[in-house]
Design a protein around this motif. Sequence first.
Motif, short mmCIF file in Angstrom:
data_model
loop_
_atom_site.label_atom_id
_atom_site.label_comp_id
_atom_site.label_asym_id
_atom_site.label_seq_id
_atom_site.Cartn_x
_atom_site.Cartn_y
_atom_site.Cartn_z
N TRP A 9 0.97 -1.22 -0.08
CA TRP A 9 0.23 0.00 -0.21
C TRP A 9 0.92 1.22 0.03
O TRP A 9 2.17 1.22 0.11
CB TRP A 9 -0.83 -0.07 1.31
N THR A 10 0.36 2.58 -0.25
CA THR A 10 0.94 3.70 -0.07
C THR A 10 -0.03 4.60 0.93
O THR A 10 -1.07 4.76 0.55
CB THR A 10 1.02 4.37 -1.59
N VAL A 11 0.80 5.18 1.84
CA VAL A 11 -0.03 6.09 2.61
C VAL A 11 0.29 7.57 2.44
O VAL A 11 1.56 8.04 2.26
CB VAL A 11 0.31 5.93 4.21
N ASP A 12 -0.71 8.55 1.97
CA ASP A 12 -0.18 9.63 1.79
C ASP A 12 -0.30 10.41 3.04
O ASP A 12 -1.22 10.59 3.66
CB ASP A 12 -1.34 10.29 0.66
N THR A 13 0.93 11.11 3.32
CA THR A 13 1.40 11.79 4.68
C THR A 13 0.97 13.19 4.60
O THR A 13 1.23 13.96 5.60
CB THR A 13 2.74 11.35 5.46
N SER A 14 0.66 13.98 3.54
CA SER A 14 0.48 15.25 3.18
C SER A 14 -0.60 15.96 4.48
O SER A 14 -0.21 17.20 4.58
CB SER A 14 0.21 15.60 1.99
N ALA A 15 -1.34 15.31 4.97
CA ALA A 15 -2.31 16.05 5.88
C ALA A 15 -2.06 15.68 7.14
O ALA A 15 -2.84 16.32 8.26
CB ALA A 15 -3.67 15.61 5.26
N PHE A 16 -1.12 14.97 7.62
CA PHE A 16 -0.45 14.48 8.86
C PHE A 16 0.03 15.81 9.81
O PHE A 16 0.52 16.87 8.91
CB PHE A 16 0.60 13.54 8.92
N ARG A 17 -0.37 16.03 10.94
CA ARG A 17 -0.16 17.13 11.56
C ARG A 17 0.80 16.90 12.93
O ARG A 17 0.60 15.66 13.51
CB ARG A 17 -1.51 18.02 12.23
N ARG A 18 1.87 17.71 13.10
CA ARG A 18 2.52 17.45 14.34
C ARG A 18 1.85 18.16 15.60
O ARG A 18 1.09 18.79 15.59
CB ARG A 18 3.92 18.21 14.11
N TYR A 19 2.23 17.53 16.64
CA TYR A 19 1.82 17.97 17.92
C TYR A 19 2.36 19.11 18.48
O TYR A 19 3.47 19.75 18.09
CB TYR A 19 2.45 17.06 19.26
N GLY A 20 1.53 20.15 18.96
CA GLY A 20 1.88 21.35 19.66
C GLY A 20 2.49 22.23 18.24
O GLY A 20 3.34 23.19 18.76
N ARG A 21 1.94 21.93 17.25
CA ARG A 21 2.80 22.99 16.07
C ARG A 21 1.61 23.22 14.93
O ARG A 21 0.95 22.19 14.54
CB ARG A 21 4.00 22.34 15.52
N ASP A 22 1.38 24.36 14.75
CA ASP A 22 0.52 24.80 13.54
C ASP A 22 1.35 24.59 12.33
O ASP A 22 2.73 25.02 12.28
CB ASP A 22 -0.31 26.09 13.62
N ARG A 23 0.80 24.28 11.16
CA ARG A 23 1.56 24.06 9.91
C ARG A 23 1.09 25.39 9.04
O ARG A 23 0.08 25.52 8.83
CB ARG A 23 1.19 22.67 9.40
N ASP A 24 2.12 25.76 8.19
CA ASP A 24 1.94 26.35 6.79
C ASP A 24 1.23 25.62 5.92
O ASP A 24 1.77 24.51 5.88
CB ASP A 24 3.20 27.29 6.70
N ALA A 25 0.36 26.10 5.15
CA ALA A 25 -0.24 25.44 3.98
C ALA A 25 0.87 24.85 3.03
O ALA A 25 0.56 23.58 2.51
CB ALA A 25 -1.05 26.48 3.35
N ASP A 26 2.19 25.15 2.98
CA ASP A 26 3.01 24.94 2.01
C ASP A 26 4.14 24.07 2.79
O ASP A 26 4.80 23.35 1.93
CB ASP A 26 3.80 26.02 1.37
N SER A 27 4.22 23.77 4.00
CA SER A 27 5.12 23.28 4.83
C SER A 27 4.78 21.91 5.21
O SER A 27 3.72 21.79 5.81
CB SER A 27 5.82 24.19 5.78
N PRO A 28 5.50 20.79 4.75
CA PRO A 28 5.21 19.44 5.27
C PRO A 28 5.41 19.26 6.69
O PRO A 28 4.91 18.14 7.14
CB PRO A 28 5.84 18.60 4.34
N VAL A 29 6.09 19.88 7.44
CA VAL A 29 6.65 19.64 8.84
C VAL A 29 6.49 20.77 9.58
O VAL A 29 6.39 21.93 9.29
CB VAL A 29 7.97 18.99 8.73
#
Length: 196
Positions: A176-196
Amino acid sequence: MDYAKMRAIAEQLGAHAEQLEGAWSVEIGPSGPILAMMCPSKRHEGTIRRICKQLDEQLLTTHPGYICASGPEIEHPAIGRMRRPDAVVIPEAVLDEEGLAVDATQVLAVVEIVSPSNPNNDYGEKLAEYPAMGIPHYMIVDPRTGTIEVHSVPCGNHYGHKDPYIFGDMVPFGPWTVDTSAFRRYGRDRDADSPV
């Protein structure tokens, strides 16, 4: 202590936990039965849901009759272990059987989302126990660091192969393949363009 005795103690702990406030989990680890309070965050639960949804869609083609479920316990009496992975790939029919835990020999894959309070459990004990149970694929998702490890090729109490990834990657996981582009880190808001 033999597994039957540990299982009986685990069932007693589970019955006791039903009387307590909050959500509790019972597992059998290296030191025997463990009762632990579960307090997963929304991001933890959101990541599990995304993974289960993606794998369920692919399992229709790769393994008809299998699902990615969140919650069932898995056990391997020969090594004296019972764990409750965050997500597990199993035949859907086993959820209609009697009993509390799924036989580990029926498990194709497990996924753990690392908890901020107990990361060593996923990277230590479970990384030794899942291959010993014969589980072919183990994915560790770590929202603390935005990293992912995919383990495969069980060899005794370790996996023979490990592939590292970061949030935002398309992660191969068995067939299988898992798309992780929507995964979120703990305690950190994400910029729309940044994966981490």
